[in-house]
Write an enzyme that holds these catalytic residues in place. Structure first.
Site, mmCIF file in Angstrom:
data_model
loop_
_atom_site.group_PDB
_atom_site.id
_atom_site.type_symbol
_atom_site.label_atom_id
_atom_site.label_comp_id
_atom_site.label_asym_id
_atom_site.label_seq_id
_atom_site.Cartn_x
_atom_site.Cartn_y
_atom_site.Cartn_z
ATOM 1 N N SER A 85 0.847 -1.187 0.000
ATOM 2 C CA SER A 85 0.000 0.000 0.000
ATOM 3 C C SER A 85 0.883 1.238 0.000
ATOM 4 O O SER A 85 2.110 1.139 0.007
ATOM 5 C CB SER A 85 -0.909 0.005 1.228
ATOM 6 O OG SER A 85 -0.125 0.294 2.372
ATOM 7 N N LYS A 86 0.249 2.375 0.021
ATOM 8 C CA LYS A 86 0.935 3.676 -0.002
ATOM 9 C C LYS A 86 2.083 3.751 1.009
ATOM 10 O O LYS A 86 3.093 4.396 0.761
ATOM 11 C CB LYS A 86 -0.075 4.783 0.333
ATOM 12 C CG LYS A 86 -0.768 5.326 -0.894
ATOM 13 C CD LYS A 86 0.047 6.462 -1.478
ATOM 14 C CE LYS A 86 -0.251 6.712 -2.936
ATOM 15 N NZ LYS A 86 0.875 6.808 -3.800
#
Ligand code: GLU
Length: 490
Positions: free
Chosen positions: A254-255
């Protein structure tokens, strides 16, 4: 050619493609190229609510940037089009009718509220969550009455309620599922658009896809697809589910783990060659040890046997390292042309227009030190500035005073202006200035520290004499004069 390899990348245009998604595209492409097959791009745009504008172009531009070419699909056409699912609705409706006629699918009139409430209750009671097949048992008369009344409905698949469904996955081996754990899923939504399950099966068959290589997250959908192939009387493609990609902390990528969209990597100055190499190793390996491999090598050797089951770990440090390796391998002229847009992005007004010849001479000085193209502008901007900005006090090195520093600058200026134009090479500059420094009674650190600041306004730069050679006699003289004036004014 019934055994021809035909594989597809089937993105849903719901945003910028992320690395995991592009890895899937790339493995399909590698498999097609290695097996002299066809690589097809098909846009899965039947979920009208989730489509985002420009997403298709982002995806296709990203593939083009990486050098992943496709044989059929948007922008190139092909004999199995259209390649947008939203333009293929009649095919899904025809399949739906066949399923209804064969008793494999039925109309469901349950309002969404009922289905939602049901799911919540099942979750509360820790039961299998899914549709309870209510409408599967409606009497024909009820069905006709509902249709006559124009009641909204969806079409559901009548899933076998016992037995097992299995596949021989090209990567995961034999996998099987209890049919009773899969509910009667929706095939056609109330807006007339097919669900992913319906469309993917119809199209993979219509496009004669031989292998469905997709991310592991789709494995749970596979028993549905297998049952649909059976119910439609179609031969199945071979399935292969690619391992998940996790961050270094083993959490889903994810980010938090850095940029996730392909375009961010492009804009951060990563080279497509490095990304191809890096992504290839997200689940595949040549021999378990080789790290650096050109796309050609990967294409020649890519086999599903060497795709692993365990999750691949996305290691940003490794990508950065690899990008540095590719930057150092890149021909300096090519590299300069790739750095140029980054310079123009950082310094739009003051540095323009950038002199290409000059840039070509500068780039080799930093080629060893940059990890991304985006590192370059900050490292070389002072080559272009007429008067680098710095505080005059920085010119004065430890153990020197302002008067001595000024004298040293003036002496260097005089020395360098005496050099014949064709003789401004780093070796002769070094010999000359070392002699001058000794004559002035200054250490190398002092004299060259002063010159370095005068030329760049920085303390960390590429080697001084190489830099002077690249800047050229005129620029050097002008900067030394500016520095002398700074001291004289102080
Ligand atoms: N449209 C699906 C996706 O966005 C494709 C899944 C598949 O390859 O079957 O990932």
């Amino acid at each position: 050619m019934p055994n021809a390899v035909r594989v597809r990348y089937a993105p849903s245009p719901t945003g910028n493609p992320h690395i995991g998604n592009i890895r899937t595209a790339m493995f399909n492409w590698l498999f097609a190229r290695r097996n002299k097959g066809r690589f097809i791009v098909r846009v899965e745009d039947t979920d009208q609510g989730r489509i985002t504008e420009g997403a298709v172009d982002h995806i296709l531009d990203g593939l083009e940037w990486l050098g992943i070419d496709w044989d059929e699909g948007p922008r190139v056409g092909g004999g199995y089009g259209p390649y947008f699912q939203s333009q293929r609705l009649e095919r899904y409706h025809a399949a739906a009718e066949r399923l209804v006629a064969a008793g494999e699918a039925y109309r469901c009139y349950c309002p969404p509220e009922r289905v939602d409430a049901l799911r919540k209750e099942q979750a509360r009671n820790r039961q299998r969550v899914g549709y309870d097949s209510h409408c599967r048992y409606l009497a024909e008369s009820e069905r006709l009455a509902n249709d006559a009344a124009g009641m909204p409905s969806v079409l559901r698949f009548a899933m076998p309620q016992s037995g097992v469904t299995s596949v021989d996955d090209a990567i995961r081996g034999h996998v099987e599922w209890q049919n009773e754990l899969t509910d009667d899923f929706v095939l056609v939504k109330s807006d007339g658009f097919p669900t992913y399950h319906m469309a993917v099966v119809v199209d993979d068959h219509a496009m004669e896809i031989s292998h469905v290589l997709r991310a592991e997250e789709w494995l749970p959908s596979t028993p549905r697809h297998v049952q649909l192939y059976r119910a439609l009387g179609l031969t199945m493609p071979r399935f292969g589910h690619l391992p998940m990609i996790l961050g270094a902390d083993r959490a889903k990528l994810s980010k938090r783990h850095g940029a996730t969209s392909l375009m961010e990597y492009r804009d951060d100055g990563f080279l497509p060659e490095a990304l191809i190499n890096f992504m290839a190793l997200l689940g595949w390996s040549l021999d378990g040890e080789t790290d650096i491999m050109a796309a050609d090598t990967i294409r020649e050797h890519f086999t599903l046997e060497r795709v692993g089951k365990p999750a691949a770990i996305f290691d940003l440090d490794k990508l950065q390292w690899m990008n540095g390796v590719y930057i150092r391998q890149t021909d300096a002229v090519d590299l300069a042309d790739r750095i140029r847009p980054f310079l123009e992005r950082e310094y739009p007004a003051d540095l323009l227009p950038i002199d290409r010849e000059y840039l070509l001479r500068i780039v080799p000085l930093v080629q060893e030190r940059i990890k991304t193209l985006a590192d370059a502008p900050a490292m070389i901007s002072y080559f272009f500035e007429d008067a680098p900005e710095y505080d005059g006090a920085m010119l004065v090195q430890r153990g020197m005073d302002a008067a001595g520093t000024l004298a040293a600058l003036q002496r260097a200026e005089a020395d360098l202006s005496a050099v014949a134009a064709g003789d401004f090479g780093h070796e002769s500059l070094e010999a000359r200035l070392r002699a001058t420094g000794a004559e002035l009674g200054l250490s190398g650190r002092q004299f060259f520290g002063t010159l370095r600041t005068a030329l760049t306004g920085r303390t960390a730069t590429p080697p001084l004499f190489e830099m002077m050679e690249v800047m050229g006699q005129e620029r050097v003289a002008q900067r030394l004069a500016v520095a002398a004036a700074k001291l004289a004014d102080a």
